[in-house]
Design a protein around this motif. Sequence first.
Motif, PDB file in Angstrom:
ATOM      1  N   MET A 571       0.845  -1.195   0.000  1.00  0.00           N
ATOM      2  CA  MET A 571       0.000   0.000   0.000  1.00  0.00           C
ATOM      3  C   MET A 571       0.874   1.236   0.000  1.00  0.00           C
ATOM      4  O   MET A 571       2.057   1.209   0.366  1.00  0.00           O
ATOM      5  N   TYR A 572       0.276   2.355  -0.422  1.00  0.00           N
ATOM      6  CA  TYR A 572       0.888   3.676  -0.381  1.00  0.00           C
ATOM      7  C   TYR A 572      -0.046   4.585   0.422  1.00  0.00           C
ATOM      8  O   TYR A 572      -1.268   4.454   0.353  1.00  0.00           O
ATOM      9  N   VAL A 573       0.527   5.503   1.192  1.00  0.00           N
ATOM     10  CA  VAL A 573      -0.265   6.367   2.073  1.00  0.00           C
ATOM     11  C   VAL A 573       0.081   7.826   1.787  1.00  0.00           C
ATOM     12  O   VAL A 573       1.257   8.176   1.595  1.00  0.00           O
ATOM     13  N   GLU A 574      -0.957   8.661   1.758  1.00  0.00           N
ATOM     14  CA  GLU A 574      -0.790  10.107   1.574  1.00  0.00           C
ATOM     15  C   GLU A 574      -1.517  10.824   2.710  1.00  0.00           C
ATOM     16  O   GLU A 574      -2.670  10.522   3.004  1.00  0.00           O
ATOM     17  N   CYS A 575      -0.848  11.770   3.361  1.00  0.00           N
ATOM     18  CA  CYS A 575      -1.432  12.523   4.479  1.00  0.00           C
ATOM     19  C   CYS A 575      -1.261  14.026   4.247  1.00  0.00           C
ATOM     20  O   CYS A 575      -0.272  14.477   3.641  1.00  0.00           O
ATOM     21  N   VAL A 576      -2.238  14.796   4.743  1.00  0.00           N
ATOM     22  CA  VAL A 576      -2.180  16.263   4.726  1.00  0.00           C
ATOM     23  C   VAL A 576      -2.029  16.727   6.169  1.00  0.00           C
ATOM     24  O   VAL A 576      -2.775  16.274   7.053  1.00  0.00           O
ATOM     25  N   MET A 577      -1.084  17.623   6.430  1.00  0.00           N
ATOM     26  CA  MET A 577      -0.791  18.013   7.812  1.00  0.00           C
ATOM     27  C   MET A 577      -0.293  19.451   7.862  1.00  0.00           C
ATOM     28  O   MET A 577       0.104  20.046   6.851  1.00  0.00           O
ATOM     29  N   HIS A 578      -0.321  20.025   9.061  1.00  0.00           N
ATOM     30  CA  HIS A 578       0.260  21.339   9.289  1.00  0.00           C
ATOM     31  C   HIS A 578       0.616  21.479  10.760  1.00  0.00           C
ATOM     32  O   HIS A 578       0.249  20.633  11.589  1.00  0.00           O
ATOM     33  N   LEU A 579       1.345  22.533  11.084  1.00  0.00           N
ATOM     34  CA  LEU A 579       1.726  22.827  12.464  1.00  0.00           C
ATOM     35  C   LEU A 579       0.915  24.006  12.984  1.00  0.00           C
ATOM     36  O   LEU A 579       0.502  24.883  12.223  1.00  0.00           O
ATOM     37  N   CYS A 580       0.702  24.020  14.289  1.00  0.00           N
ATOM     38  CA  CYS A 580      -0.061  25.091  14.926  1.00  0.00           C
ATOM     39  C   CYS A 580       0.624  25.444  16.240  1.00  0.00           C
ATOM     40  O   CYS A 580       1.136  24.563  16.943  1.00  0.00           O
ATOM     41  N   VAL A 581       0.630  26.726  16.577  1.00  0.00           N
ATOM     42  CA  VAL A 581       1.089  27.171  17.889  1.00  0.00           C
ATOM     43  C   VAL A 581       0.176  28.301  18.349  1.00  0.00           C
ATOM     44  O   VAL A 581      -0.189  29.172  17.560  1.00  0.00           O
ATOM     45  N   THR A 582      -0.258  28.255  19.592  1.00  0.00           N
ATOM     46  CA  THR A 582      -1.124  29.306  20.134  1.00  0.00           C
ATOM     47  C   THR A 582      -0.273  30.416  20.715  1.00  0.00           C
ATOM     48  O   THR A 582       0.866  30.205  21.149  1.00  0.00           O
ATOM     49  N   THR A 583      -0.841  31.617  20.727  1.00  0.00           N
ATOM     50  CA  THR A 583      -0.116  32.764  21.279  1.00  0.00           C
ATOM     51  C   THR A 583      -0.229  32.846  22.794  1.00  0.00           C
ATOM     52  O   THR A 583       0.454  33.645  23.413  1.00  0.00           O
ATOM     53  N   LYS A 584      -1.106  32.029  23.384  1.00  0.00           N
ATOM     54  CA  LYS A 584      -1.235  31.977  24.841  1.00  0.00           C
ATOM     55  C   LYS A 584      -0.861  30.575  25.314  1.00  0.00           C
ATOM     56  O   LYS A 584      -1.314  29.580  24.762  1.00  0.00           O
ATOM     57  N   GLN A 585      -0.055  30.502  26.353  1.00  0.00           N
ATOM     58  CA  GLN A 585       0.400  29.213  26.836  1.00  0.00           C
ATOM     59  C   GLN A 585      -0.741  28.355  27.363  1.00  0.00           C
ATOM     60  O   GLN A 585      -0.656  27.127  27.366  1.00  0.00           O
ATOM     61  N   THR A 586      -1.828  28.982  27.816  1.00  0.00           N
ATOM     62  CA  THR A 586      -2.938  28.227  28.400  1.00  0.00           C
ATOM     63  C   THR A 586      -3.881  27.650  27.350  1.00  0.00           C
ATOM     64  O   THR A 586      -4.766  26.866  27.689  1.00  0.00           O
ATOM     65  N   ASP A 587      -3.732  28.040  26.084  1.00  0.00           N
ATOM     66  CA  ASP A 587      -4.629  27.571  25.030  1.00  0.00           C
ATOM     67  C   ASP A 587      -4.061  26.320  24.357  1.00  0.00           C
ATOM     68  O   ASP A 587      -2.865  26.041  24.422  1.00  0.00           O
ATOM     69  N   ARG A 588      -4.940  25.567  23.707  1.00  0.00           N
ATOM     70  CA  ARG A 588      -4.560  24.467  22.850  1.00  0.00           C
ATOM     71  C   ARG A 588      -5.143  24.706  21.464  1.00  0.00           C
ATOM     72  O   ARG A 588      -6.190  25.323  21.316  1.00  0.00           O
TER      73      ARG A 588
END
Length: 674
Positions: A571-588
């Motif tokens: 099989m072959y696998v393809e994924c779409v992804m990105h990175l995220c960072v919040t501007t407040k440490q208390t957020d997710r």
Amino acid sequence: MMKLDLSCSVWVLAVALLLLVRITAGSILGAAVNIELLEQDRTQPVRAHYSAVSSLPCPALNQLCKETDCMNQLSSSPLTGALPSPGWCLHQWKKNIPEQYTSALQLRSNRSVLLQSRADLSVRADTNRVNQPPYVALPPPVRLQAACPQEIPVNVMDLDGDEIRCRYKNTDLELLQLNEETCMLLYEGGAPLGQYSVLLMVEDFPQSDREAEPFSTVPVHLLITVESGAGCSVVPQFSDVSPAGGSVIHVLPFEEVHVNITVDSRVQSVSEIAVTGPPGLFKSPMEIGQNFQSSVTLSWVQGPNQFAHLVSICFAANTQSLQSNIRCIWLQQTQTDPLPPGTELKCKEHEMSLVLPLSFLENVHFSALQLNDPTCPVFYNWTHVTASFPLTGCGTKRMHFGSELLYTNTLRSINPNSTISRMATLILPLACRIPAQRAKGPAFKISIPEEVKTFGAVSFWLEFHLPGMGPMSNQTRLPSFRGAPQGRAARSTARMDILDLHVFSNCSLARAELLVGSCVESETEDFANTKPLLNQGCTNGNGTLEILTSTSTVRIFRLYLSSLSINGDTMYVECVMHLCVTTKQTDRCPDPCSGTPNTTIIESILTHNYTVRSGPVSLIKVTENSATTAKPQSATPVAQPSTSQSLTATASRSLDTAAFWVITVSLLVVMHLP
């Protein structure tokens, strides 16, 4: 038991009203279409606004709308709910359609839902304008107790003040009654357990002629779940602080709306307060208070006018076997007109500055003008009002609208007298809107870090390992799963039964989170035919489970190959992804598959979306000493990012005002040339 007053009502018995269906992954649980004319121009097509509730995992837009011209409504994350099982999510999109149009919604092998709409584009004799079709609200999934009578309102509104009636489109079983004039469904009890499909047509008629043909028609589809329960207990009740059903809130451009919902439940604890509403609606985590009360706060910002002029928010409280009555309120966007020449808002690197001519402002207390923070100065002379204020002070609010950054404040006049006055009131919302695209030209610059300055030069790759092997073996040997795994029988074949998909990023930024949007599998390297492994970051039914890790830049998914019906030896696998960072440490960062997502307004920075493909992955069992056992397959990006979220801005300008001395300015970023 509820006492139902049926006097002075016109009820129509539904014969063959409901079709018994079964909820499966990706089922349509509800849908509605609202239509509007484009600027009262009869030469243009009709704009249709679609809303659809589907069971988890959330489908992609192209699974719901097969046409290529469907435009996804701007939203940071879809609204979700947990009941009925396995949970649901809300999708919204828009497209231009002819005046008579039928849309077919179908997911997988489920029965197709046909949504027929019709608009009358002729000019009305009574108003000398083209008719505005009625609006219908889409509620959260409706739940009933089998033995308990219940009223189910179909919430509708018409801006022309026309008479609205509802009628059945499909008829199959004798189960519900419909009051066509009040659009109220009545369930009298006694239905077998299961899910039932209801399709209604909402139509508007002139008030003076009850025999006239309807001006227009919009559809609403409901999937009603009938459940067992321990008697007809008192359902959860909304407290007085909650908005009344049918309330209308008028919203100015870039104004933030807050709605508090509190519910009392003394019989069973509230599991969730389910909410449907416009894209960008944020729901706070539910708080459990004293005296059997549970509450949430809703927040919404009217951004660029891409929504219908009238949008609804519906909510209901769910326990494990009870549901409160459903309430809906309406948000009506204020119409605006252009302001006079000379009005200017400059959005600078650290501040906003406003110049407002006085030529059209009569009977306004200029000495009583103030910003959100009344201590910040506002100046005026014989010709202009001026104000300069920082983006981080004077009550200026910073918020995200999808991928756009907004800085908002409001200039308003305060009547110094408490008595009734003929003096006009000025309400002037101000906003600097920073679109998520790169600035064109050197004349304007916003000093927000670009992606590479925030995350560094990052890369992504995929690896495949047998459970308990590979660089994360200590977390896959005895894994903790997101959700409860179900038992699966192993196959006695030469092919593998279980394989772990590892998704990696080398980002070293603290608090950066790797978010996987979707993954598909193909038997061929060209991906001509694919099967879903992940959908919008959600695991795909019983075939995929996510393994929780302690590293935010690694995501691991356990693949049960027999449940996924993967054929062949490779099989072959393809994924779409990105990175995220919040501007407040208390957020997710938002997680649409958490069950109880973080629905407060989150300030976060995102990378582009990256598409990554694996090499060939062998599915043949080999001996423990073989060098090819679950050999890691690295991957590199094969396509350009599908969405751009670079955080510098294109400068543009739009100035609007409203009549009746409620003056609003819908101001985008204005280019300030040196």
